[in-house]
Design an enzyme around this catalytic site. Sequence first.
Site, short mmCIF file in Angstrom:
data_model
loop_
_atom_site.label_atom_id
_atom_site.label_comp_id
_atom_site.label_asym_id
_atom_site.label_seq_id
_atom_site.Cartn_x
_atom_site.Cartn_y
_atom_site.Cartn_z
N ASP A 106 0.57 -0.92 -0.05
CA ASP A 106 -0.48 -0.06 -0.01
C ASP A 106 0.74 1.44 0.10
O ASP A 106 1.75 1.44 -0.61
CB ASP A 106 -0.96 -0.32 1.14
N HIS A 278 -7.49 -6.88 -0.28
CA HIS A 278 -6.58 -5.55 0.43
C HIS A 278 -5.04 -5.97 0.69
O HIS A 278 -4.02 -5.90 0.94
CB HIS A 278 -6.54 -4.55 0.16
#
Length: 299
Positions: A106, A278
């Site tokens: 991320d 994610h």
Amino acid sequence: MSDIPGFTQSFIETNGVRLSVHQGGEGPPLICLHGYPQNHMCWVKIAPDLARDFHVIIPDLRGYGDSDAPPDDADHHVYSKREMAKDIIGIMDFMGLERAHILGHDRGARVTYRLALDHPERVDRLGIIEVVPTADFWASWNAELALKAYHWTFLAQPAPVPERMIAADPVAYYDWTLSSWTHCRSLAPFEGAGLDSYRRQASDPARVHAMCADYRAGATIDRALDEADRLAGNKIAAPLHFVWASAGFPAKTGDPKAIWQAWCDLPVTGEEIHGTGHFAMEEVPEAILTTVRPHFVAG
């Protein structure tokens, strides 16, 4: 002590900030960089295993965890990925490390590739989890991606608009963010201590401001830096292994591996991981270990 089993915590002052750093294991240095809205605890399920082969170094990025959270500046330079990359170089200098492997998820992955572009002589091998470069991600937006990644525009709004809205119920907002980005749509993948640390962070106005500033930088200076590198033909020299989730953000950009290949001198390796959202290190830790360990061991 550290809340990652077998690791210790220390603090390093560099580049004008005091950074919290967790480390454990012996071997070649492997720096792991977390993303939003997390901190070092996102690595808790895989770090002890990686420490069997590597000296694993896990900083809290500026603005996150136990690291300093300086106020943003008008041009968002303070939270640019170039400045965050300088923080990591400072940690390496403090530890006497000429080079290191770097694995980022991320926002931490954005620091990872910026460091590789700005300081290629300091990087051995790169691992990128769940992002494509910032400029490419912005260029990929359509209605579907805009709805999925709404936080990119929401958090980047001028201060203090998002900060005030989040302050109405910060824990609920970040709990929803975490759960909505998982494959199971719940908080089940997150360790108790990790979830507690994310919630503490969410309740600190200075850190909420820092997280918003991180995205303000992404919408402005980080995007401009990417475009400048693309125009100049600058590419990543280190071997890069890219991992993305079938239900994650990069999967919505078309061919995310090809996007990374356009930024790299060497062939990009990697794979799409199924059954995860994610937060793959916490959702499917064994799958992440299986795909990233050989890449770094080969170095």
